[in-house]
Design an enzyme around this catalytic site. Structure first.
Site, PDB file in Angstrom:
ATOM      1  N   ASP A 168      -5.554  10.001   3.574  1.00 33.99           N
ATOM      2  CA  ASP A 168      -5.482   8.580   3.897  1.00 33.99           C
ATOM      3  C   ASP A 168      -6.483   8.301   5.018  1.00 33.99           C
ATOM      4  O   ASP A 168      -6.261   8.688   6.169  1.00 33.99           O
ATOM      5  CB  ASP A 168      -4.073   8.192   4.349  1.00 33.99           C
ATOM      6  CG  ASP A 168      -3.062   8.217   3.206  1.00 33.99           C
ATOM      7  OD1 ASP A 168      -3.254   8.989   2.252  1.00 33.99           O
ATOM      8  OD2 ASP A 168      -2.065   7.477   3.288  1.00 33.99           O
ATOM      9  N   LYS A 231      -4.957   0.783   0.527  1.00 33.49           N
ATOM     10  CA  LYS A 231      -3.702   0.777   1.279  1.00 33.49           C
ATOM     11  C   LYS A 231      -3.774  -0.303   2.350  1.00 33.49           C
ATOM     12  O   LYS A 231      -4.814  -0.513   2.966  1.00 33.49           O
ATOM     13  CB  LYS A 231      -3.503   2.162   1.900  1.00 33.49           C
ATOM     14  CG  LYS A 231      -2.326   2.310   2.842  1.00 33.49           C
ATOM     15  CD  LYS A 231      -2.272   3.751   3.376  1.00 33.49           C
ATOM     16  CE  LYS A 231      -1.234   3.909   4.469  1.00 33.49           C
ATOM     17  NZ  LYS A 231      -1.208   5.293   5.017  1.00 33.49           N
ATOM     18  N   LYS A 267      -1.110   1.000  -2.212  1.00 31.16           N
ATOM     19  CA  LYS A 267      -0.087   1.512  -1.297  1.00 31.16           C
ATOM     20  C   LYS A 267       0.169   0.512  -0.175  1.00 31.16           C
ATOM     21  O   LYS A 267      -0.621   0.391   0.745  1.00 31.16           O
ATOM     22  CB  LYS A 267      -0.521   2.861  -0.705  1.00 31.16           C
ATOM     23  CG  LYS A 267       0.488   3.461   0.275  1.00 31.16           C
ATOM     24  CD  LYS A 267       0.016   4.811   0.794  1.00 31.16           C
ATOM     25  CE  LYS A 267       0.942   5.366   1.867  1.00 31.16           C
ATOM     26  NZ  LYS A 267       0.486   6.697   2.380  1.00 31.16           N
TER      27      LYS A 267
END
Length: 331
Positions: A168, A231, A267
């Protein structure tokens, strides 16, 4: 019961199982600069979402089990210890009491991944050995993303070498705020290359991007550069995942898929702590992108406390009684 479905096959796979990686494409500035966002229309649509779908009883339990399978169970605190990470990994392996899962016909249910800082990757990898649950590492100077570029790239390499199968990363917000889309594309492309075979989730930190138009354009640029997921947040900003932001990002994913044929994951992270909120996000994904995006290889929640509330709701579904939240502690 409606919840007695093929749980193990649906929930214990890696992202690589179904969907090819996003190879990215050349930066198309005409496409990027042609993207706009009508805030009033977006907020009006988002406001209707919590009340539009209502699932009850067995159907609700099934949706909540699906939500569990899409959770990146996360600990990102300065006081993280190896013991805490091992407990988190044990919870990822067995997210709900075994007797409740057996009653639901959901034996083998796990969370989608465990997300930790780089230093805790080896501990998490050892704790999850044999489970097929991937370890995700936050990287690139998380959460601010302001460390030197070479160190951010080196951090990705180190996490992948330590066993992380998902990375991430956080983008440089200044590139978005200055409209420097080439710089954002080049940065994301370099991060994607450093990840190698590990899936890369691009954290936009949407609460710091100023406008929904910036969110839409940043989403598109990161996908063009090869992000496997986009995300919302690090979870450390003052504003994290919201429904309007999610709607903008999901529609960017839809546009990218329509033009390229490539599916990119989504996400939402930060502030999603109630079971009913997870149902709203799942309904949003179903409405905007379809059932294919309700699988863990294309949808994740960045959350920790969410799992505790879902477990309470499932226990109530099975027993008719709510238990105290402290009985479902994660760490």
């Amino acid at each position: 019961m409606a919840t007695k479905t093929k749980a193990k096959d649906d929930t214990t796979h890696l992202p690589q199982t179904f969907e090819p990686r996003n190879p990215g494409m050349a930066l198309d500035l005409d496409w990027v600069l042609g993207v706009h966002a009508n805030r009033s229309a977006i907020e009006r649509r988002a406001a209707t979402l919590p009340g539009r779908r209502s699932v009850k009883k067995d159907h609700q339990a099934a949706w909540l089990c699906r939500a569990i399978s899409c959770i990146d169970l996360t600990t990102l605190s300065g006081d993280d210890t190896e013991g805490r990470v091992r407990r988190l990994c044990a919870k990822a392996r067995q997210p709900v009491r075994a007797d409740i899962l057996q009653e639901l016909g959901m034996e083998g249910l796990t969370t989608g991944a465990v997300c930790v800082y780089h230093d805790m990757v080896p501990t998490a990898v050892r704790a999850l050995e044999g489970s097929n649950i991937p370890v995700a590492a936050v990287s690139t100077g998380f959460p601010a993303g302001l460390s030197p570029f070479n160190l951010r790239v080196a951090e990705i390499h180190a996490s992948v070498e330590a066993g992380a199968r998902e990375i991430d990363i956080v983008i440089s917000r200044r590139h978005v705020l200055q409209g420097n889309w080439q710089a954002l594309y080049d940065e994301m492309r370099a991060f994607r290359a450093a990840c190698g075979e590990a899936h890369v989730k691009a954290i936009l930190a949407t609460g710091e991007l100023g406008t929904l138009k910036n969110v839409a354009r940043a989403s598109l640029v990161c996908m063009m550069a090869g992000a496997d997921f986009i995300k919302t947040s690090t979870g450390k900003e003052s504003v994290n995942a919201t429904l309007p932001v999610s709607l903008v990002m999901i529609r960017a994913i839809r546009d990218y898929h329509q033009r390229t044929g490539v599916r990119v994951g989504y996400k939402p992270a930060g502030g999603i702590s109630k079971a009913k909120d997870s149902l709203t996000y799942l309904a949003l994904m179903k409405d905007e992108l379809g059932d294919r995006w309700l699988q863990p290889d294309l949808f994740r929640f960045g959350a920790s406390s969410l799992l505790g509330d879902i477990e309470r709701q499932l226990e109530h579904h099975v027993t008719g009684r709510y238990s105290a939240s402290h009985r479902h502690a994660i760490g």
